[in-house]
Each structure stands twice: as structure tokens, then as C-alpha cells.
Design an enzyme around this catalytic site. Sequence first.
Site, PDB file in Angstrom:
ATOM      1  N   ASP A  28       0.865  -1.186   0.000  1.00  0.00           N
ATOM      2  CA  ASP A  28       0.000   0.000   0.000  1.00  0.00           C
ATOM      3  C   ASP A  28       0.899   1.233   0.000  1.00  0.00           C
ATOM      4  OD1 ASP A  28      -1.796   2.155   0.901  1.00  0.00           O
ATOM      5  OD2 ASP A  28      -3.206   0.546   1.341  1.00  0.00           O
ATOM      6  N   ASN A  45     -12.872  -3.568   3.164  1.00  0.00           N
ATOM      7  CA  ASN A  45     -13.929  -2.560   3.171  1.00  0.00           C
ATOM      8  C   ASN A  45     -14.776  -2.861   1.930  1.00  0.00           C
ATOM      9  OD1 ASN A  45     -12.799  -1.368   5.455  1.00  0.00           O
ATOM     10  ND2 ASN A  45     -11.454  -0.068   4.225  1.00  0.00           N
ATOM     11  N   GLN A  70     -14.899   1.899   1.533  1.00  0.00           N
ATOM     12  CA  GLN A  70     -14.129   1.419   0.380  1.00  0.00           C
ATOM     13  C   GLN A  70     -13.881   2.609  -0.540  1.00  0.00           C
ATOM     14  OE1 GLN A  70     -16.138  -1.031  -2.567  1.00  0.00           O
ATOM     15  NE2 GLN A  70     -14.330  -2.311  -2.808  1.00  0.00           N
ATOM     16  N   HIS A  85     -10.446  -5.575  -2.638  1.00  0.00           N
ATOM     17  CA  HIS A  85      -9.062  -5.676  -2.130  1.00  0.00           C
ATOM     18  C   HIS A  85      -9.083  -6.052  -0.664  1.00  0.00           C
ATOM     19  CE1 HIS A  85     -10.400  -1.478  -1.942  1.00  0.00           C
ATOM     20  NE2 HIS A  85      -9.727  -1.371  -0.819  1.00  0.00           N
ATOM     21  N   HIS A  88      -6.783  -5.898   2.815  1.00  0.00           N
ATOM     22  CA  HIS A  88      -5.609  -5.341   3.490  1.00  0.00           C
ATOM     23  C   HIS A  88      -5.062  -6.409   4.444  1.00  0.00           C
ATOM     24  CE1 HIS A  88      -6.872  -0.991   2.782  1.00  0.00           C
ATOM     25  NE2 HIS A  88      -8.032  -1.600   2.651  1.00  0.00           N
TER      26      HIS A  88
HETATM   27  P1  AMP Z   1      -9.901   1.130   0.916  1.00  0.00           P
HETATM   28  O1  AMP Z   1      -9.965   2.390   1.718  1.00  0.00           O
HETATM   29  O2  AMP Z   1     -10.239  -0.093   1.693  1.00  0.00           O
HETATM   30  O3  AMP Z   1     -10.652   1.233  -0.384  1.00  0.00           O
HETATM   31  O4  AMP Z   1      -8.363   0.943   0.560  1.00  0.00           O
HETATM   32  C1  AMP Z   1      -7.761   1.405  -0.593  1.00  0.00           C
HETATM   33  C2  AMP Z   1      -6.295   1.377  -0.303  1.00  0.00           C
HETATM   34  O5  AMP Z   1      -5.587   1.537  -1.525  1.00  0.00           O
HETATM   35  C3  AMP Z   1      -5.833   2.506   0.621  1.00  0.00           C
HETATM   36  O6  AMP Z   1      -5.219   1.930   1.774  1.00  0.00           O
HETATM   37  C4  AMP Z   1      -4.843   3.294  -0.230  1.00  0.00           C
HETATM   38  O7  AMP Z   1      -3.756   3.745   0.542  1.00  0.00           O
HETATM   39  C5  AMP Z   1      -4.416   2.264  -1.257  1.00  0.00           C
HETATM   40  N1  AMP Z   1      -3.964   2.779  -2.541  1.00  0.00           N
HETATM   41  C6  AMP Z   1      -4.549   3.733  -3.295  1.00  0.00           C
HETATM   42  N2  AMP Z   1      -3.868   3.912  -4.452  1.00  0.00           N
HETATM   43  C7  AMP Z   1      -2.833   3.027  -4.423  1.00  0.00           C
HETATM   44  C8  AMP Z   1      -1.786   2.696  -5.328  1.00  0.00           C
HETATM   45  N3  AMP Z   1      -1.643   3.331  -6.514  1.00  0.00           N
HETATM   46  N4  AMP Z   1      -0.895   1.744  -4.971  1.00  0.00           N
HETATM   47  C9  AMP Z   1      -1.008   1.107  -3.792  1.00  0.00           C
HETATM   48  N5  AMP Z   1      -2.003   1.356  -2.897  1.00  0.00           N
HETATM   49  C10 AMP Z   1      -2.887   2.297  -3.206  1.00  0.00           C
END
Ligand code: AMP
Length: 149
Positions: free
Chosen positions: A30, A87, A94, A100, A102
Site C-alpha cells: 500500500d 472494506n 471502500q 481488495h 488489506h
Molecule cells: P480502501 O480504503 O479499503 O478502499 O483501501 C484502498 C487502499 O488503496 C488505501 O489503503 C490506499 O492507501 C491504497 N492505494 C490507493 N492507491 C494506491 C496505489 N496506486 N498503490 C497502492 N495502494 C494504493
Amino acid sequence: MSNCIFCKIINRQLPAVTVFEDDKVMAFMDIYPLRRGHVLLIPKLHQQQMHHLPAEYREHLVNTASRVAQALYACSLKPAAVHYMVNDGPAAQQTVPHVHMHVLPRYPGDSINFLARLLRKPFDLAMGPENSLMLETLAADIRQELEKS
Ligand code: AMP
Ligand code: ZN
């Protein structure tokens, strides 16, 4: 899906610091980590929610997340526990509409720090992504353990 950032990562249109990849799943660091060793896993199929995924993709995602967790336990980070977190929809915070999971290292007594990082996340997003050398170093450590499993 053409405007999905995770599909762009799968299609190499956006960079990612990858720790594992096969025909159905990709695991990468991340770039706005809640803590060191924050890994994301995505299915190589664009669906927004877990129950939209074919069972084989969902099962492989969960099994691979478990392997990633094992690698986190074994690598230099040595967490005492991990969070597996999904999420699953916008109302559940989300922010990227592609399934995805985590995987997050946890340590005894780190709850306040963990909650502070969660609350600080919008600020971290504004500050820009984590240092890529730091992510690469962690990813190499995690990859090495994954290769053993
Ligand atoms: P969510 O809030 O559960 O949708 O998580 C999305 C996650 O994607 C967040 O923890 C962000 O920090 C992560 N994220 C967003 N863009 C990128 C990216 N280009 N590469 C890696 N992680 C990312
Ligand atoms: Zn997508």
C-alpha cells in the site's frame, strides 16, 4: 475496467511494489500505509464486492492473504498479529471500487498508534505516497519469505 486504478496496476499502466502475483491474484505494498508492512491483495478480475467474485477467485484471494500473513510473521517485521481487512462497499469506507484485502501487522499495545494512523489517513493521502525505497526494502523481505512457502 479502464478507469480503475487497481486494474491499471494489474495491466502495468500504473506502477506497484509487488510481493506476489499469479494468474488470479496480485499482492503489493500500500503506497499510503497505515503501518510498515501494509500489503494489499487484489483479484485479477474487476468486481467491486467480495460476493460478486467467482468462488475460485475469492478463495484464492483469502488463501494468498494467509500466505502473505505468514510471510509477515516470518520477515523482519515480526508482528504479534495481523488484521485481514476488507472494506466491502463505499458505505464501509471502500475508496477503490475493486475488491481488495488489506493485511496489516499489529503489535501489543499499538492500538492508540493504530487508531491515530487511521484518523490521520486523509492527511497522509494529501502528503503523498510513502518513500518507494522503503516500500521496496520491505517488499524484498516479504517476497523472500513468500518464496519459501
Ligand atoms: P480502501 O480504503 O479499503 O478502499 O483501501 C484502498 C487502499 O488503496 C488505501 O489503503 C490506499 O492507501 C491504497 N492505494 C490507493 N492507491 C494506491 C496505489 N496506486 N498503490 C497502492 N495502494 C494504493
Ligand atoms: Zn478494477
